[in-house]
Design an enzyme around this catalytic site. Structure first.
Site, PDB file in Angstrom:
ATOM      1  N   HIS A   1       1.052   5.152  -1.547  1.00 39.16           N
ATOM      2  CA  HIS A   1       0.347   6.038  -0.618  1.00 39.16           C
ATOM      3  C   HIS A   1       1.110   6.401   0.651  1.00 39.16           C
ATOM      4  CE1 HIS A   1      -3.377   5.965  -2.904  1.00 39.16           C
ATOM      5  NE2 HIS A   1      -3.299   4.646  -2.996  1.00 39.16           N
TER       6      HIS A   1
ATOM      7  N   CYS B   1      -7.589  -2.548  -4.400  1.00 33.89           N
ATOM      8  CA  CYS B   1      -6.178  -2.170  -4.219  1.00 33.89           C
ATOM      9  C   CYS B   1      -5.302  -3.417  -4.171  1.00 33.89           C
ATOM     10  CB  CYS B   1      -6.002  -1.366  -2.938  1.00 33.89           C
ATOM     11  SG  CYS B   1      -6.550   0.351  -3.047  1.00 33.89           S
TER      12      CYS B   1
ATOM     13  N   CYS C   1       0.846  -1.198   0.000  1.00 29.91           N
ATOM     14  CA  CYS C   1       0.000   0.000   0.000  1.00 29.91           C
ATOM     15  C   CYS C   1       0.882   1.249   0.000  1.00 29.91           C
ATOM     16  CB  CYS C   1      -0.908   0.014   1.219  1.00 29.91           C
ATOM     17  SG  CYS C   1      -2.018  -1.402   1.349  1.00 29.91           S
TER      18      CYS C   1
ATOM     19  N   ARG D   1     -13.122  -0.937  -2.384  1.00 34.50           N
ATOM     20  CA  ARG D   1     -11.950  -0.134  -2.692  1.00 34.50           C
ATOM     21  C   ARG D   1     -10.665  -0.843  -2.223  1.00 34.50           C
ATOM     22  NH1 ARG D   1      -9.780   2.870  -6.192  1.00 34.50           N
ATOM     23  NH2 ARG D   1      -8.616   0.935  -6.105  1.00 34.50           N
TER      24      ARG D   1
END
Length: 300
Positions: free
Chosen positions: A213, A261, A209, A257
């Site tokens: 991000h 991802c 992730c 969502r």
């Protein structure tokens, strides 16, 4: 005369003459013509520079401007209306509404619930996010089979109803500040698990992730990537879902969502309501404390 001279005459709308047609002012006309060509070249150059400057601006601002235009009349409003209706409907084998569902602030209290989720619930002994908590209520109050709902593909059957309910409930807290609890040991444990998952690299692409991000001012093509390790990125990113996806005309909840991802990282789906997705929700939600809830939002 060559092709270049003919082209210049055509551009400047001058009548073409060959080299035998001379007059007393031929020399002056050539000078004037050359000046026009130089001016034309300069103008083209300036237009090129202006276009480049505009492209630079649009690469950072166009998505935000596009969303702002679409926000007035966001199709998510239709899902909000459906969700409110589902909340009040007597449904399921027990023919009961969800108006006694406890989302953490007392039975039936909706306003302000979204900005405090995920949180620990003593009746299940688990930390739950909004969507998994709704499935618990649908099972306990209405008699639905929670396991079957969790196995249903996103966007189908009762899963689509869970998304609509979550959209309405999130909308009831729009503009409020995130304030997730860390008072219970299970909530703190889930934050730690979420943090580890956020930075864990794996899959065929060796992604995490954090690859997309965990830094400021990153984007993929024209899509800005919020830094979910702190505000304002964590509040803006986590606080935007559920959101309407313009690209596929679908309403996506936070569970979809997060599952998507993982798909993009080439990981296996963690599945609906898994501890992994809820732990990530705790991590992002706590990081976004004080951020403003903007769900249901609209996305590209």
């Amino acid at each position: 005369l060559g092709k270049t001279t003919r082209a210049i005459h055509a551009l400047t709308k001058q009548p073409f003459r060959d080299h035998n047609e001379r007059s007393g002012d031929t020399h002056m006309k050539k000078i004037a013509l050359a000046s026009r060509c130089i001016g034309l070249s300069a103008a083209v150059g300036l237009i090129g520079l202006s276009t480049a400057a505009f492209a630079q601006k649009s690469s950072t601002d166009s998505i935000a401007e596009y969303r702002a235009m679409l926000q007035d009349g966001n199709p998510a409003e239709l899902f909000e209306a459906k969700g409110e209706d589902l909340w009040k409907q007597k449904r399921g084998p027990k023919k009961v509404s969800l108006e006694k569902c406890d989302l953490g602030k007392g039975a039936g209290v909706v306003k302000g619930a979204w900005v405090e989720l995920p949180r620990y619930f003593s009746d299940t002994g688990r930390v739950q996010d909004l969507e998994s908590r709704l499935v618990t209520c649908m099972q306990e109050l209405q008699g639905f089979n929670g396991e079957e709902i969790a196995k249903t593909p996103f966007g189908r059957g009762e899963q689509s109803n869970v998304t609509a309910l979550a959209t309405w409930i999130a909308g009831e807290s729009k503009g409020m500040k995130f304030n997730l609890s860390q008072s219970h040991v299970e909530e703190r444990k889930m934050y730690e698990v979420g943090q580890r998952l956020f930075f864990m690299r794996g899959g065929s692409h060796d992604f995490a992730c954090a690859t997309c991000h965990s830094q400021d001012d990153k984007r993929i093509r024209l899509q800005d990537l919020p830094n979910l390790t702190k505000n304002p990125g964590a509040g803006n990113g986590f606080g935007a879902w559920p959101a309407y996806r313009v690209s596929n005309g679908q309403m996506w909840g936070a569970q979809l969502r997060l599952n998507d991802c993982y798909r993009q990282q080439r990981f296996p789906y963690p599945l609906f309501g898994s501890d992994a997705t809820i732990a990530l929700g705790v991590y992002m939600g706590v990081n976004g404390k004080g951020g403003e809830a903007i769900a249901p939002a609209i996305k590209r």
